[in-house]
Design a protein around this motif. Structure first.
Motif, mmCIF file in Angstrom:
data_model
loop_
_atom_site.group_PDB
_atom_site.id
_atom_site.type_symbol
_atom_site.label_atom_id
_atom_site.label_comp_id
_atom_site.label_asym_id
_atom_site.label_seq_id
_atom_site.Cartn_x
_atom_site.Cartn_y
_atom_site.Cartn_z
ATOM 1 N N UNK A 189 0.846 -1.185 0.000
ATOM 2 C CA UNK A 189 0.000 0.000 0.000
ATOM 3 C C UNK A 189 0.876 1.227 0.000
ATOM 4 N N UNK A 190 0.314 2.351 0.386
ATOM 5 C CA UNK A 190 1.062 3.598 0.386
ATOM 6 C C UNK A 190 2.140 3.579 1.460
ATOM 7 N N UNK A 191 3.318 4.108 1.130
ATOM 8 C CA UNK A 191 4.408 4.192 2.087
ATOM 9 C C UNK A 191 5.622 3.409 1.640
ATOM 10 N N UNK A 192 6.625 3.246 2.524
ATOM 11 C CA UNK A 192 7.844 2.511 2.179
ATOM 12 C C UNK A 192 7.543 1.042 1.916
ATOM 13 N N UNK A 193 8.296 0.450 0.996
ATOM 14 C CA UNK A 193 8.083 -0.959 0.660
ATOM 15 C C UNK A 193 9.027 -1.885 1.414
ATOM 16 N N UNK A 194 9.972 -1.337 2.163
ATOM 17 C CA UNK A 194 10.786 -2.156 3.049
ATOM 18 C C UNK A 194 11.823 -3.025 2.372
ATOM 19 N N UNK A 195 12.467 -2.502 1.342
ATOM 20 C CA UNK A 195 13.515 -3.252 0.651
ATOM 21 C C UNK A 195 14.875 -2.925 1.255
ATOM 22 N N UNK A 196 15.698 -3.922 1.461
ATOM 23 C CA UNK A 196 17.026 -3.707 2.012
ATOM 24 C C UNK A 196 17.982 -3.208 0.939
ATOM 25 N N UNK A 197 18.670 -2.110 1.218
ATOM 26 C CA UNK A 197 19.677 -1.580 0.310
ATOM 27 C C UNK A 197 19.136 -0.690 -0.795
#
Length: 280
Positions: free
Chosen positions: A129-137
């Protein structure tokens, strides 16, 4: 690289393909949207399909997701066995489950007969959804844009310490996108020509219903330029072009439509167009 630059799902002889892009950033290879032709586009761009990494779907219109399953399946048949993560809005997991069900005979047969790994084990779908997608690096974030009647449609921003690229997705003129894209190096924004809408309505015969949809759900080229200007984007790339393949419309029409609304460089998208950070 813009792999497909046409707005809408139809294709015509010699014309561009529907929407898909390839972004290499922060050491990751990202496919953004999977319209018809994405697999061929990646291969012709020199991408080794078995090295597929990240896929992002902005929304579930067919010209953005139709070839997601076939892309992964084709990559699998060329040797893909490493993890692939698909980020998509609500409904993406159901699409993938349905695709696997439709291809169950072939997939199970190839596993048993050819010794292939099970793609169901290394493909992960993450609904965002809206916001950060939480990918490392790699910093990736999403903004819900306005693309009625679709409610789950997201612009995507990809950022590293030295480069930022934003894809508008499909959207009507949406001023909050300027804040989301603030200071980006490249803004890839959908665009439409008013005269082109008139011609499309005339050709299709769908009348005012189609016109209403296009005007309510997409962005006219001058407004895309206004978004780029308000964002302070260093470069504007017009993509998902409407019209993209009708006689009588060419680059000069797009440039004329945006003139006076954005002072930076404007690139008109075409299939196979490549932009590099060093050129910014």
């Amino acid at each position: 690289m813009l792999l497909g630059t046409k707005g809408g799902p139809a294709i015509r002889p010699g014309g561009p393909s529907p929407t898909s892009s390839l972004l290499e950033i922060g050491g990751r290879r990202c496919v953004i949207d999977c319209g018809l032709g994405v697999t061929r586009g990646l291969v012709e761009a020199g991408v080794t399909l078995k090295e597929l990494d990240l896929i992002f779907i902005t929304h579930l219109h067919s010209d953005h997701i139709l070839e997601l399953g076939p892309l992964i399946h084709t990559a699998w048949t060329t040797g893909l066995k490493t993890p692939v993560t698909v980020f998509g809005p609500s409904g993406t997991a159901a699409y993938w489950t349905g695709f696997l069900a439709s291809m169950r005979y072939d997939i199970d047969l190839r596993i048993a007969d050819e010794g292939r790994p099970d793609p169901r084990d290394f493909v992960t779908v993450v609904e965002y959804g809206e916001g950060p997608l939480g990918l490392e690096g790699l910093e990736v974030s999403a903004l819900r844009v306005k693309h009625p009647p679709v409610t789950e449609c997201f612009a995507l921003k990809f950022r590293t310490p030295d480069w930022c690229v934003v894809f508008s997705a499909d959207t009507t003129y949406f001023p909050p996108l300027a804040g989301f894209a603030s200071g980006c190096d490249v803004l890839v924004h959908e665009a439409m020509l008013a005269d082109g809408v008139d011609k499309i309505v005339e050709i299709t015969g769908n009348g005012e219903r189609l016109r209403t949809h296009l005007m309510d759900s997409h962005t006219l080229a001058p407004d895309a330029a206004r978004i780029a200007s308000a964002a302070g984007a260093k470069q504007l790339v017009l993509n998902h072009l409407i019209p993209a393949d009708l006689p009588g419309f060419d680059e000069k029409d797009w440039l004329a439509a945006t003139r006076g609304h954005y002072a930076g460089p404007i690139t008109i998208g075409r299939d196979g167009l490549t932009l590099t950070r060093s050129a910014q």
